[in-house]
Design an enzyme around this catalytic site. Structure first.
Site, mmCIF file in Angstrom:
data_model
loop_
_atom_site.group_PDB
_atom_site.id
_atom_site.type_symbol
_atom_site.label_atom_id
_atom_site.label_comp_id
_atom_site.label_asym_id
_atom_site.label_seq_id
_atom_site.Cartn_x
_atom_site.Cartn_y
_atom_site.Cartn_z
ATOM 1 N N ILE B 77 -5.611 0.911 2.585
ATOM 2 C CA ILE B 77 -6.894 1.084 3.261
ATOM 3 C C ILE B 77 -7.606 2.292 2.660
ATOM 4 C CG2 ILE B 77 -7.832 1.936 5.456
ATOM 5 C CD1 ILE B 77 -6.138 -0.059 6.862
ATOM 6 N N CYS B 78 -8.870 2.092 2.274
ATOM 7 C CA CYS B 78 -9.628 3.182 1.655
ATOM 8 C C CYS B 78 -9.866 4.301 2.668
ATOM 9 C CB CYS B 78 -10.973 2.665 1.154
ATOM 10 S SG CYS B 78 -12.059 4.007 0.643
ATOM 11 N N ILE B 79 -9.509 5.508 2.261
ATOM 12 C CA ILE B 79 -9.593 6.626 3.205
ATOM 13 C C ILE B 79 -11.036 6.937 3.594
ATOM 14 C CG2 ILE B 79 -9.461 8.390 1.370
ATOM 15 C CD1 ILE B 79 -7.832 10.043 3.519
ATOM 16 N N ALA B 82 -12.300 4.287 5.908
ATOM 17 C CA ALA B 82 -11.576 4.357 7.182
ATOM 18 C C ALA B 82 -12.058 5.538 8.027
ATOM 19 C CB ALA B 82 -10.078 4.467 6.927
#
Lengths: 134, 130
Positions: B77-79, B82
């Site tokens: 998941i892309c920080i 997110a």
């Protein structure tokens, strides 16, 4: 790490949804990986690089200046589809003057925008190894 | 063949998350390899542990979590995406000073470089989105 031909396909208007802004974030990271990067602007995506964007009335961050910095990241192939401009009543004069500096030519500024028609765009896309669409 | 999958839409609002899940299952069933699944834009919501759909509906996040467990999938998941959308794992929640987190087991948080690396390492990169 290997170098691949990456193309980022921008299809949406700069405001209204977050796709254009978050696409740019990926583009800038790809430059750090020293990949062979191209951008395509089609459909409403052509609005992303229009001149004179002003977001003061809509509470959105105006990030259009980021496109002007792409040349500094060695991202200098911005393919714009002519038909998409025409369908929206736009011409190349409505687009920002996006350039890169050629260090082999005394840092001369050269245009980054490459105008292509729809079938030429298809050829450019077919030549890519990784195509991410936004 | 080695695949990297990118998912740009959240569960339920768009069918693309379902399609991506079905595509991943088909890829694995045919003996191919999935190098990485990268979640971006609203796609990060596929990793939420707090979804409660009606009982007769699918629970996509759990299906991803189970697929990951069964096949040792790398679900990233892309920080940045997110953080914008309020999705975080325990470490990130602690770092940001929150007392709760909401990432389902099987996902991990990392940067956009993971997507680019996925594109470089895989034979095919397939994007699911709007």
């Amino acid at each position: 790490m290997a170098t691949k031909k990456f193309m980022f396909v921008n299809r949406k208007a700069p405001y209204g949804t977050v796709y254009a802004l978050e696409s740019l974030e990926v583009v800038l990271i790809s430059a750090a990986f020293e990949q062979d990067v191209s951008l395509a602007f089609i459909d409403d995506g052509v609005y992303q690089i229009t001149k004179g964007q002003d977001t003061t009335g809509i509470g959105q961050k105006n990030f259009s200046n980021t496109y002007k910095a792409l040349g500094d990241y060695e991202i200098k192939k911005l393919y714009v589809e002519k038909e998409s401009l025409e369908e929206r009543g736009l011409t190349q004069d409505d687009l920002m003057d996006l350039v890169w500096e050629d260090e082999d030519d005394d840092w001369a500024e050269k245009p980054s925008i490459i105008m292509v028609n729809r079938s030429e765009m298809a050829d450019v896309m077919a030549d890519q190894e990784v195509t991410l669409s936004f | 063949m080695k695949f990297t999958i990118m998912i740009n839409e959240g569960p339920y609002q768009h069918q693309s998350a379902d399609t991506a899940l079905q595509f991943c299952r088909a890829v694995l069933a045919q003996g191919h390899e999935i190098f990485r699944v990268f979640f971006y834009h609203d796609g990060v919501n596929n990793g939420s542990s707090l979804s409660v759909p009606p009982g007769d509906d699918r629970l996509l996040q759990k299906e991803w979590s189970e697929l990951s467990k069964e096949n040792d999938l790398d679900l990233v998941i892309c920080i940045a995406a997110a953080q914008r959308r309020g999705l975080m794992d325990a470490d990130e929640a602690k770092r940001q000073g929150f007392d709760s987190n909401n990432m389902i087991e099987g996902f991990r948080i990392s940067g956009l470089g993971q997507l680019i690396e996925g594109g470089i390492e895989a034979d095919r990169t397939v994007v699911f989105g709007d």
